[in-house]
Design an enzyme around this catalytic site. Sequence first.
Site, PDB file in Angstrom:
ATOM      1  N   SER A  61       0.813  -1.223   0.000  1.00 37.46           N
ATOM      2  CA  SER A  61       0.000   0.000   0.000  1.00 37.46           C
ATOM      3  C   SER A  61       0.844   1.269   0.000  1.00 37.46           C
ATOM      4  O   SER A  61       0.428   2.301  -0.519  1.00 37.46           O
ATOM      5  CB  SER A  61      -0.925   0.010   1.219  1.00 37.46           C
ATOM      6  OG  SER A  61      -1.858  -1.027   1.099  1.00 37.46           O
ATOM      7  N   HIS A  98       4.004   0.807  12.357  1.00 37.29           N
ATOM      8  CA  HIS A  98       4.014   0.831  10.889  1.00 37.29           C
ATOM      9  C   HIS A  98       2.677   1.220  10.287  1.00 37.29           C
ATOM     10  O   HIS A  98       2.573   2.051   9.391  1.00 37.29           O
ATOM     11  CB  HIS A  98       4.387  -0.569  10.385  1.00 37.29           C
ATOM     12  CG  HIS A  98       5.483  -0.551   9.393  1.00 37.29           C
ATOM     13  ND1 HIS A  98       6.792  -0.515   9.756  1.00 37.29           N
ATOM     14  CD2 HIS A  98       5.457  -0.525   8.044  1.00 37.29           C
ATOM     15  CE1 HIS A  98       7.539  -0.488   8.682  1.00 37.29           C
ATOM     16  NE2 HIS A  98       6.759  -0.486   7.625  1.00 37.29           N
TER      17      HIS A  98
HETATM   18  N1  RBF Z   1       1.500  -3.312   2.888  1.00 31.98           N
HETATM   19  C1  RBF Z   1       0.168  -3.454   2.790  1.00 31.98           C
HETATM   20  O1  RBF Z   1      -0.397  -3.210   1.721  1.00 31.98           O
HETATM   21  N2  RBF Z   1      -0.565  -3.873   3.870  1.00 31.98           N
HETATM   22  C2  RBF Z   1      -0.014  -4.145   5.084  1.00 31.98           C
HETATM   23  O2  RBF Z   1      -0.747  -4.527   6.000  1.00 31.98           O
HETATM   24  C3  RBF Z   1       1.389  -3.965   5.215  1.00 31.98           C
HETATM   25  N3  RBF Z   1       1.990  -4.174   6.403  1.00 31.98           N
HETATM   26  C4  RBF Z   1       3.330  -4.000   6.507  1.00 31.98           C
HETATM   27  C5  RBF Z   1       3.961  -4.214   7.756  1.00 31.98           C
HETATM   28  C6  RBF Z   1       5.331  -4.036   7.873  1.00 31.98           C
HETATM   29  C7  RBF Z   1       5.973  -4.259   9.207  1.00 31.98           C
HETATM   30  C8  RBF Z   1       6.103  -3.666   6.733  1.00 31.98           C
HETATM   31  C9  RBF Z   1       7.609  -3.478   6.838  1.00 31.98           C
HETATM   32  C10 RBF Z   1       5.494  -3.455   5.532  1.00 31.98           C
HETATM   33  C11 RBF Z   1       4.109  -3.617   5.397  1.00 31.98           C
HETATM   34  N4  RBF Z   1       3.485  -3.424   4.163  1.00 31.98           N
HETATM   35  C12 RBF Z   1       2.134  -3.567   4.071  1.00 31.98           C
HETATM   36  C13 RBF Z   1       4.276  -3.162   2.939  1.00 31.98           C
HETATM   37  C14 RBF Z   1       4.461  -1.686   2.647  1.00 31.98           C
HETATM   38  O3  RBF Z   1       3.237  -1.121   2.201  1.00 31.98           O
HETATM   39  C15 RBF Z   1       5.537  -1.497   1.541  1.00 31.98           C
HETATM   40  O4  RBF Z   1       5.200  -2.254   0.421  1.00 31.98           O
HETATM   41  C16 RBF Z   1       6.933  -1.913   1.988  1.00 31.98           C
HETATM   42  O5  RBF Z   1       7.279  -1.314   3.223  1.00 31.98           O
HETATM   43  C17 RBF Z   1       8.004  -1.534   0.923  1.00 31.98           C
HETATM   44  O6  RBF Z   1       8.025  -0.115   0.743  1.00 31.98           O
END
Ligand code: RBF
Length: 165
Positions: A61, A98
């Site tokens: 996201s 986060h």
């Molecule tokens: N991306 C999502 O679309 N939904 C999530 O619930 C989500 N949770 C994350 C939790 C953590 C601890 C991390 C490090 C990343 C998460 N991401 C999630 C990914 C984030 O949106 C993104 O793609 C990455 O951090 C790379 O920039």
Amino acid sequence: MAVKGLGEVDQEYDGSKLRIGILHARWNKTIIEALVNGAKAKLLALGVKEENIIVETVPGSFELPYGTRGFLKNQFEKGEPLDAVIPIGVLIKGSTMHFEYICDSVTHKLMDLNFQLNIPVIFGVLTCLTEEQAEARAGLIEGKMHNHGEDWGAAAVEMATKFKF
Ligand code: RBF
């Protein structure tokens, strides 16, 4: 009881001349798939042609705002400009901060993009405290809530039809 979702729309909008982009994150795959299918089904029901629904993905996201801008630019350069974009993501709260940071920054940036890009950028992001909340809002739990993707599809067609720059 409050009516959740779009409720009655003020009229039936005709999407037959529109080209709509769906840009979805790949985190929380099952829920994302249901939301994307809900958005697509509503777009088709409102007359958007299958070939005018363009689907692209980003990793998570957090990438949705930058991805939306690039998606629009790529389609424009191909001579196939989009009339609206539906960025779709599912954020589920974990045990760190986060979630709060991503929800806040992504929401603000997607809102800004409406004004920077001059096309409707719909808010297709679920920000949920539990996986179950997200499943319910994707229509994956029988008898509990509806698929919010359908609302996003309807919002895209209404906004692209009603307010054109
Ligand atoms: N991306 C999502 O679309 N939904 C999530 O619930 C989500 N949770 C994350 C939790 C953590 C601890 C991390 C490090 C990343 C998460 N991401 C999630 C990914 C984030 O949106 C993104 O793609 C990455 O951090 C790379 O920039």
